[in-house]
Scaffold this motif. Structure first.
Motif, PDB file in Angstrom:
ATOM      1  N   LYS A  84      36.776 -15.066  -3.829  1.00  0.00           N
ATOM      2  CA  LYS A  84      38.106 -14.624  -4.271  1.00  0.00           C
ATOM      3  C   LYS A  84      38.768 -13.826  -3.154  1.00  0.00           C
ATOM      4  O   LYS A  84      38.963 -12.604  -3.254  1.00  0.00           O
ATOM      5  N   GLU A  85      39.140 -14.493  -2.084  1.00  0.00           N
ATOM      6  CA  GLU A  85      39.609 -13.808  -0.890  1.00  0.00           C
ATOM      7  C   GLU A  85      40.981 -13.160  -1.080  1.00  0.00           C
ATOM      8  O   GLU A  85      41.216 -12.035  -0.631  1.00  0.00           O
ATOM      9  N   GLN A  86      41.911 -13.825  -1.732  1.00  0.00           N
ATOM     10  CA  GLN A  86      43.237 -13.253  -1.951  1.00  0.00           C
ATOM     11  C   GLN A  86      43.155 -12.044  -2.876  1.00  0.00           C
ATOM     12  O   GLN A  86      43.808 -11.025  -2.647  1.00  0.00           O
ATOM     13  N   GLU A  87      42.330 -12.134  -3.891  1.00  0.00           N
ATOM     14  CA  GLU A  87      42.141 -10.996  -4.790  1.00  0.00           C
ATOM     15  C   GLU A  87      41.531  -9.813  -4.035  1.00  0.00           C
ATOM     16  O   GLU A  87      41.898  -8.652  -4.280  1.00  0.00           O
ATOM     17  N   ALA A  88      40.623 -10.103  -3.113  1.00  0.00           N
ATOM     18  CA  ALA A  88      40.019  -9.040  -2.300  1.00  0.00           C
ATOM     19  C   ALA A  88      41.083  -8.326  -1.473  1.00  0.00           C
ATOM     20  O   ALA A  88      41.086  -7.088  -1.378  1.00  0.00           O
ATOM     21  N   ARG A  89      42.016  -9.090  -0.882  1.00  0.00           N
ATOM     22  CA  ARG A  89      43.082  -8.486  -0.071  1.00  0.00           C
ATOM     23  C   ARG A  89      44.026  -7.654  -0.932  1.00  0.00           C
ATOM     24  O   ARG A  89      44.470  -6.569  -0.530  1.00  0.00           O
ATOM     25  N   GLU A  90      44.349  -8.154  -2.113  1.00  0.00           N
ATOM     26  CA  GLU A  90      45.238  -7.411  -3.012  1.00  0.00           C
ATOM     27  C   GLU A  90      44.587  -6.107  -3.469  1.00  0.00           C
ATOM     28  O   GLU A  90      45.239  -5.052  -3.527  1.00  0.00           O
ATOM     29  N   ASN A  91      43.298  -6.168  -3.782  1.00  0.00           N
ATOM     30  CA  ASN A  91      42.591  -4.955  -4.208  1.00  0.00           C
ATOM     31  C   ASN A  91      42.463  -3.961  -3.058  1.00  0.00           C
ATOM     32  O   ASN A  91      42.588  -2.743  -3.262  1.00  0.00           O
ATOM     33  N   PHE A  92      42.210  -4.471  -1.865  1.00  0.00           N
ATOM     34  CA  PHE A  92      42.141  -3.620  -0.673  1.00  0.00           C
ATOM     35  C   PHE A  92      43.464  -2.881  -0.469  1.00  0.00           C
ATOM     36  O   PHE A  92      43.491  -1.660  -0.230  1.00  0.00           O
ATOM     37  N   SER A  93      44.572  -3.599  -0.571  1.00  0.00           N
ATOM     38  CA  SER A  93      45.897  -2.997  -0.381  1.00  0.00           C
ATOM     39  C   SER A  93      46.198  -1.973  -1.469  1.00  0.00           C
ATOM     40  O   SER A  93      46.787  -0.910  -1.201  1.00  0.00           O
ATOM     41  N   LEU A  94      45.789  -2.265  -2.689  1.00  0.00           N
ATOM     42  CA  LEU A  94      46.011  -1.349  -3.803  1.00  0.00           C
ATOM     43  C   LEU A  94      45.248  -0.045  -3.596  1.00  0.00           C
ATOM     44  O   LEU A  94      45.796   1.049  -3.787  1.00  0.00           O
ATOM     45  N   ILE A  95      43.994  -0.151  -3.200  1.00  0.00           N
ATOM     46  CA  ILE A  95      43.155   1.037  -3.026  1.00  0.00           C
ATOM     47  C   ILE A  95      43.692   1.913  -1.894  1.00  0.00           C
ATOM     48  O   ILE A  95      43.724   3.144  -2.011  1.00  0.00           O
ATOM     49  N   CYS A  96      44.133   1.301  -0.808  1.00  0.00           N
ATOM     50  CA  CYS A  96      44.693   2.071   0.306  1.00  0.00           C
ATOM     51  C   CYS A  96      45.989   2.777  -0.094  1.00  0.00           C
ATOM     52  O   CYS A  96      46.218   3.937   0.277  1.00  0.00           O
ATOM     53  N   THR A  97      46.832   2.091  -0.842  1.00  0.00           N
ATOM     54  CA  THR A  97      48.075   2.703  -1.318  1.00  0.00           C
ATOM     55  C   THR A  97      47.779   3.888  -2.238  1.00  0.00           C
ATOM     56  O   THR A  97      48.398   4.954  -2.132  1.00  0.00           O
ATOM     57  N   PHE A  98      46.830   3.702  -3.126  1.00  0.00           N
ATOM     58  CA  PHE A  98      46.417   4.773  -4.038  1.00  0.00           C
ATOM     59  C   PHE A  98      45.863   5.969  -3.256  1.00  0.00           C
ATOM     60  O   PHE A  98      46.162   7.124  -3.574  1.00  0.00           O
ATOM     61  N   GLY A  99      45.091   5.698  -2.200  1.00  0.00           N
ATOM     62  CA  GLY A  99      44.551   6.769  -1.368  1.00  0.00           C
ATOM     63  C   GLY A  99      45.641   7.562  -0.670  1.00  0.00           C
ATOM     64  O   GLY A  99      45.560   8.798  -0.569  1.00  0.00           O
ATOM     65  N   LEU A 100      46.676   6.866  -0.196  1.00  0.00           N
ATOM     66  CA  LEU A 100      47.796   7.541   0.460  1.00  0.00           C
ATOM     67  C   LEU A 100      48.514   8.477  -0.509  1.00  0.00           C
ATOM     68  O   LEU A 100      48.825   9.629  -0.180  1.00  0.00           O
ATOM     69  N   ILE A 101      48.784   7.994  -1.709  1.00  0.00           N
ATOM     70  CA  ILE A 101      49.474   8.814  -2.708  1.00  0.00           C
ATOM     71  C   ILE A 101      48.651  10.057  -3.055  1.00  0.00           C
ATOM     72  O   ILE A 101      49.178  11.184  -3.115  1.00  0.00           O
ATOM     73  N   LEU A 102      47.348   9.873  -3.273  1.00  0.00           N
ATOM     74  CA  LEU A 102      46.478  11.012  -3.567  1.00  0.00           C
ATOM     75  C   LEU A 102      46.460  12.014  -2.414  1.00  0.00           C
ATOM     76  O   LEU A 102      46.488  13.233  -2.636  1.00  0.00           O
ATOM     77  N   GLY A 103      46.422  11.506  -1.192  1.00  0.00           N
ATOM     78  CA  GLY A 103      46.402  12.382  -0.025  1.00  0.00           C
ATOM     79  C   GLY A 103      47.633  13.256   0.067  1.00  0.00           C
ATOM     80  O   GLY A 103      47.541  14.455   0.377  1.00  0.00           O
ATOM     81  N   ILE A 104      48.794  12.669  -0.188  1.00  0.00           N
ATOM     82  CA  ILE A 104      50.048  13.426  -0.142  1.00  0.00           C
ATOM     83  C   ILE A 104      50.065  14.496  -1.226  1.00  0.00           C
ATOM     84  O   ILE A 104      50.454  15.655  -0.987  1.00  0.00           O
TER      85      ILE A 104
END
Length: 443
Positions: A84-104
């Motif tokens: 599930k390569e596309q799903e892996a990329r979408e989840n990767f992008s979601l987790i990074c975005t969530f990390g940025l918001i938490l960091g701020i």
């Protein structure tokens, strides 16, 4: 593009693959240690104590980042193992975005309530100004610190651990050079050490954004994130053991500081700081190996390749057993060198640390196995067992040991609290592995 996680490793190629994340974790430990070296040698022991007073707040940030990095890495590697390569990329992008918001959010809240946080952590009047100058700058770099830790995990998941190592090394070298420039040349004090560390975080973070967001040379790269609440929840629960470990460090470091202030004063806090630096550096080897091998277990679990899982489990047990014995012996033989990095020989701080280190070093015989056992269950997306092991080992057993042992045998109980907690944790790890062997087929 075939992911390198799926190849058939020998013990030597496994060591080669995990070498990069292991060295990355060592450099992560060095970020904190380098500040300690410069502030203790170029400022004073009060500044060194202040760094340790502030560390519980820093470890909260590390806890969040490791939770997202390890928990998310297991999910993404499993997605790729399932094709599930596309799903892996979408989840990767979601987790990074969530990390940025938490960091701020963490950075804003931390700066607003910085004085209250420092007082809560137990800063004395002698240490308050040092703590303030260091903490306010470090907290402002929270988003970069989270990104650096995330990409450290995701470079491995993308099959590019060597690239992650290179940018982490660059960040580490920058930290060392800028520590000297800011503290020794520009006389910026403890705040200069904090700025140097923040820039060290930022270099691998910014490169990770470029590599995954612009260059896009691997299967894993940024795409438009798809909000999947269950993925974020699974990431957090799956990485909860690693988060618990780091949050526990916050609590136990606070307790260590309080107990040392009670028994040995500010010099005691400086001494325990040195010991915890040494522990952080040496155990980072086990953490790095476990984080490096984790995606391999996750990938093969996704493929249901139990032959490889069993093979890599046996290899890992051998590697950790040999490393644990070597680490304990070597640390005891070179304790003067480790302690002497931070304190001058024959000073009160040096003598206190030397007395305690021989007792503390016993813990290295058990720590690696416990770290790997917890990381293994994270790799299998079993956050509950992983968190159970971490909670008992790094929080329940350790807190009880810190509070009770000194009451029984005096301040030497502070040094023995970690070996006792790790020994008890070893028993729990073995029980959990035996009880779940039929589910994961690792032996």
């Amino acid at each position: 593009m075939k992911n390198s996680l799926g190849k058939d490793f020998t013990i030597w190629t496994l060591l080669k693959f995990t070498f990069a994340p292991t060295v990355m974790m060592i450099f992560m430990a060095l970020y904190t240690m380098i500040d300690g070296v410069f502030v203790s040698n170029l400022i004073n022991d009060y500044a060194l104590s202040a760094v340790n007073i502030v560390y519980p707040a820093v470890s909260v940030v590390v806890a969040v980042a490791i939770m997202l990095g390890t928990g998310g890495s297991a999910i993404i590697a499993k997605n790729m193992g399932e094709g599930k390569e596309q799903e892996a990329r979408e989840n990767f992008s979601l987790i990074c975005t969530f990390g940025l918001i938490l960091g701020i959010i963490i950075a804003i809240v931390g700066v607003i309530f910085i004085d209250n946080i420092i007082l809560l952590l137990g800063a004395t009047d002698k240490l308050f100004d040092y703590c303030h100058d260091y903490a306010v700058i470090i907290i402002m770099f929270t988003p970069m610190a989270i990104f650096q830790m995330l990409f450290q995990n995701f470079f491995v998941t993308a099959g590019k651990p060597q690239l992650g190592l290179i940018v982490t090394l660059l960040g580490g070298v920058a930290n060392i050079v800028l520590d000297y420039v800011f503290v020794a040349i520009f006389q910026m004090g403890i705040g200069g050490a904090a700025v140097a560390t923040g820039i060290g975080y930022s270099i691998p973070a910014i490169y990770g954004i470029y590599y995954f967001g612009i260059k896009k040379k691997t299967l894993l790269h940024f795409v438009k994130p798809v909000l999947r609440a269950h993925v974020l929840l699974k990431t957090c629960t799956n990485g909860s053991s690693e988060m618990i470990t780091n949050l526990s460090i916050s609590v136990t470091t606070f307790l260590f500081n309080i107990m040392m202030l009670k028994y040995l004063g500010e010099n005691g806090v400086a001494a325990i700081t040195i010991i915890l630096y040494a522990q952080f550096l040496l155990t980072s080897i086990f953490i790095g190996y476990s984080q490096g091998v984790g995606p391999i277990f996750s990938y093969n679990y996704g493929e249901k390749n139990y032959r490889k899982i069993k093979k890599y489990f046996k290899m890992s047990m051998l590697i950790i057993f040999i490393s644990s014995i070597l680490m304990m012996v070597v640390s005891m033989q070179f304790e003067d060198v480790l302690i002497g990095i931070f304190a001058r020989p024959n000073t009160e701080v040096f003598n206190i640390a030397k007395e305690g280190f021989m007792l503390f070093a016993i813990s290295f015989a058990f720590t690696g196995f416990n770290i790997f056992a917890s990381a293994l269950f994270t790799a299998f997306s079993n956050g509950k067992i992983s968190a159970f092991i971490s909670m008992l080992r790094t929080f329940v057993f350790l807190v009880l040991s810190i509070l009770l042992l000194p009451q029984i045998i005096g301040y030497n109980g502070i040094w023995l609290s970690v070996p006792l907690a790790e020994l008890l944790g070893l028993g729990i790890s073995i029980i959990c592995l035996i009880r779940s062997k039929n589910e994961y087929m690792y032996f």
